[in-house]
Scaffold this motif. Structure first.
Motif, mmCIF file in Angstrom:
data_model
loop_
_atom_site.group_PDB
_atom_site.id
_atom_site.type_symbol
_atom_site.label_atom_id
_atom_site.label_comp_id
_atom_site.label_asym_id
_atom_site.label_seq_id
_atom_site.Cartn_x
_atom_site.Cartn_y
_atom_site.Cartn_z
ATOM 1 N N ALA A 34 0.823 -1.206 0.000
ATOM 2 C CA ALA A 34 0.000 0.000 0.000
ATOM 3 C C ALA A 34 0.859 1.258 0.000
ATOM 4 O O ALA A 34 0.517 2.262 -0.637
ATOM 5 C CB ALA A 34 -0.938 -0.010 1.205
ATOM 6 N N LEU A 35 2.002 1.232 0.701
ATOM 7 C CA LEU A 35 2.917 2.370 0.684
ATOM 8 C C LEU A 35 3.483 2.614 -0.708
ATOM 9 O O LEU A 35 3.619 3.765 -1.142
ATOM 10 C CB LEU A 35 4.068 2.128 1.666
ATOM 11 N N VAL A 36 3.821 1.545 -1.415
ATOM 12 C CA VAL A 36 4.339 1.678 -2.777
ATOM 13 C C VAL A 36 3.275 2.307 -3.678
ATOM 14 O O VAL A 36 3.555 3.228 -4.461
ATOM 15 C CB VAL A 36 4.791 0.312 -3.322
ATOM 16 N N THR A 37 2.043 1.818 -3.567
ATOM 17 C CA THR A 37 0.940 2.388 -4.354
ATOM 18 C C THR A 37 0.763 3.869 -4.035
ATOM 19 O O THR A 37 0.590 4.703 -4.931
ATOM 20 C CB THR A 37 -0.374 1.638 -4.053
ATOM 21 N N THR A 38 0.832 4.191 -2.747
ATOM 22 C CA THR A 38 0.667 5.576 -2.326
ATOM 23 C C THR A 38 1.801 6.450 -2.835
ATOM 24 O O THR A 38 1.567 7.572 -3.318
ATOM 25 C CB THR A 38 0.591 5.653 -0.786
ATOM 26 N N GLN A 39 3.035 5.946 -2.777
ATOM 27 C CA GLN A 39 4.141 6.772 -3.246
ATOM 28 C C GLN A 39 4.075 6.996 -4.753
ATOM 29 O O GLN A 39 4.413 8.090 -5.235
ATOM 30 C CB GLN A 39 5.482 6.169 -2.858
ATOM 31 N N GLN A 40 3.635 6.012 -5.493
ATOM 32 C CA GLN A 40 3.446 6.208 -6.931
ATOM 33 C C GLN A 40 2.484 7.369 -7.185
ATOM 34 O O GLN A 40 2.725 8.225 -8.043
ATOM 35 C CB GLN A 40 2.914 4.923 -7.577
ATOM 36 N N TRP A 41 1.408 7.407 -6.415
ATOM 37 C CA TRP A 41 0.420 8.478 -6.543
ATOM 38 C C TRP A 41 1.010 9.829 -6.137
ATOM 39 O O TRP A 41 0.787 10.849 -6.792
ATOM 40 C CB TRP A 41 -0.799 8.125 -5.693
ATOM 41 N N LEU A 42 1.807 9.845 -5.040
ATOM 42 C CA LEU A 42 2.439 11.081 -4.592
ATOM 43 C C LEU A 42 3.388 11.623 -5.663
ATOM 44 O O LEU A 42 3.440 12.841 -5.914
ATOM 45 C CB LEU A 42 3.212 10.841 -3.294
ATOM 46 N N MET A 43 4.130 10.740 -6.290
ATOM 47 C CA MET A 43 5.070 11.163 -7.319
ATOM 48 C C MET A 43 4.335 11.695 -8.547
ATOM 49 O O MET A 43 4.749 12.685 -9.154
ATOM 50 C CB MET A 43 5.992 9.999 -7.691
ATOM 51 N N GLU A 44 3.235 11.042 -8.895
ATOM 52 C CA GLU A 44 2.448 11.484 -10.059
ATOM 53 C C GLU A 44 1.793 12.841 -9.825
ATOM 54 O O GLU A 44 1.695 13.653 -10.750
ATOM 55 C CB GLU A 44 1.374 10.437 -10.384
ATOM 56 N N THR A 45 1.352 13.095 -8.604
ATOM 57 C CA THR A 45 0.648 14.337 -8.296
ATOM 58 C C THR A 45 1.570 15.452 -7.824
ATOM 59 O O THR A 45 1.134 16.604 -7.685
ATOM 60 C CB THR A 45 -0.419 14.098 -7.216
ATOM 61 N N GLY A 46 2.834 15.127 -7.565
ATOM 62 C CA GLY A 46 3.777 16.142 -7.112
ATOM 63 C C GLY A 46 3.584 16.556 -5.670
ATOM 64 O O GLY A 46 4.004 17.648 -5.260
ATOM 65 N N ALA A 47 2.971 15.688 -4.875
ATOM 66 C CA ALA A 47 2.736 16.010 -3.461
ATOM 67 C C ALA A 47 4.060 16.067 -2.707
ATOM 68 O O ALA A 47 5.042 15.403 -3.060
ATOM 69 C CB ALA A 47 1.819 14.973 -2.838
ATOM 70 N N LYS A 48 4.072 16.858 -1.643
ATOM 71 C CA LYS A 48 5.256 17.009 -0.783
ATOM 72 C C LYS A 48 4.880 16.565 0.623
ATOM 73 O O LYS A 48 3.960 17.128 1.226
ATOM 74 C CB LYS A 48 5.733 18.461 -0.768
ATOM 75 N N VAL A 49 5.586 15.560 1.152
ATOM 76 C CA VAL A 49 5.219 14.963 2.441
ATOM 77 C C VAL A 49 6.404 15.044 3.398
ATOM 78 O O VAL A 49 7.528 14.669 3.051
ATOM 79 C CB VAL A 49 4.781 13.494 2.270
ATOM 80 N N LEU A 50 6.118 15.511 4.608
ATOM 81 C CA LEU A 50 7.113 15.550 5.666
ATOM 82 C C LEU A 50 6.587 14.772 6.866
ATOM 83 O O LEU A 50 5.547 15.115 7.429
ATOM 84 C CB LEU A 50 7.402 16.994 6.081
ATOM 85 N N ILE A 51 7.299 13.715 7.241
ATOM 86 C CA ILE A 51 6.918 12.881 8.384
ATOM 87 C C ILE A 51 7.921 13.138 9.509
ATOM 88 O O ILE A 51 9.133 12.964 9.327
ATOM 89 C CB ILE A 51 6.908 11.391 8.007
ATOM 90 N N ILE A 52 7.422 13.565 10.646
ATOM 91 C CA ILE A 52 8.258 13.851 11.807
ATOM 92 C C ILE A 52 8.058 12.753 12.839
ATOM 93 O O ILE A 52 6.942 12.544 13.319
ATOM 94 C CB ILE A 52 7.903 15.226 12.410
#
Length: 270
Positions: A34-52
């Motif tokens: 599910a993380l791989v699927t999500t990251q593919q989507w993040l890369m396609e949409t240009g989202a910026k994610v910061l996890i603290i």
């Protein structure tokens, strides 16, 4: 479930005393897909994610990050664990050295400890002045709101463990030759200054938890349960359209949005 499928079994994720290695591995693989699927989507949409990721010494940040990033894109995922600041960095605006590591479009950045060092380790260990600590608690939410307004999705997670569990893990580090690189000079003071760290944690969470910039706390005495809960939480926060409704949220008695009541009702270790 086989690799390549993204559906997550809706099994019972309530907190149990023990999760077998087989159960953990099966659930972890599902969530990593599910993380791989999500990251593919993040890369396609240009989202910026910061996890603290913050928490007490030996709370399990390193192991959690390892499971999080194991199958994620190395080009689009960065783990940041900064050393102590140089004399030049100490003279800068406090947040300055962190800004260079913020995510660009399509990236996920994970801070293994972050600017929240000034909310916990620094005041307890005397690495900052009382006024610097107060200034940080005043400025950090406006700073994070600016980042959010620029399009960065911030996820803040506090890993909490009991005093007894921390002592056990620190002792295991000292006796395991493969864990030598995990040993920190501060480890020896983690137990001695437990109450001071508790007070700093409480003050930090109360001052820096807001509706727009919330903290989520995970009870991390069980490493396996905590790692699965954190990955589930991140997937829920990012809400990839292809996975909506397919990933169960972590059990609320294991991972929960911070509230001051949690300090006194036993959900956070005292």
């Amino acid at each position: 479930m086989t690799r390549g499928k993204s559906h997550i079994d809706k099994s019972d994720h309530s907190v149990r005393s023990k999760l077998s290695d087989t159960e953990f591995s099966e659930q972890l693989i599902q969530l990593q897909v599910a993380l791989v699927t999500t990251q593919q989507w993040l890369m396609e949409t240009g989202a910026k994610v910061l996890i603290i990721l913050e928490g007490r010494d030996a709370a399990g940040k390193d192991g959690t990050i390892k499971r999080l990033t194991e199958h994620m894109s190395t080009r689009s995922t960065r783990v940041v664990a900064l050393p102590k600041p140089s004399d030049r960095e100490k003279s800068q605006w406090y947040f300055q050295r962190y800004t260079a590591y913020l995510p660009a479009a399509g990236e996920v950045v994970i801070f293994n400890r972050s600017w929240y060092n000034r909310g916990g380790v620094e005041p307890v260990m005397g690495f900052c002045q009382a006024q610097e600590h107060a200034d940080f608690l005043r400025d950090v939410i406006p700073f994070e709101l600016l980042l959010s307004a620029s399009g960065i999705h911030i996820i803040k997670i506090w890993l909490d463990i009991t005093r007894e569990e921390q002592a056990r893990r620190l002792e295991a580090r000292r006796t395991d030759p493969l864990a030598r690189l995990k040993i920190s000079p501060l480890d020896g003071l983690a137990q001695e200054k437990w109450d001071d760290y508790t007070e700093a944690r409480n003050q930090m969470l109360i001052a820096t938890h807001t509706h727009l910039m919330p903290w989520y706390c995970v009870r991390a005495d069980s490493k396996k349960q905590a790692r699965l809960a954190i990955i589930r939480h991140i997937l829920h926060q990012l809400a990839c359209p292809a996975l909506v409704g397919q990933v169960d949220a972590p059990a609320p008695n294991l991972m929960f949005k911070f509230h001051e009541k949690a300090i006194k009702d036993g959900r956070l270790a005292d």
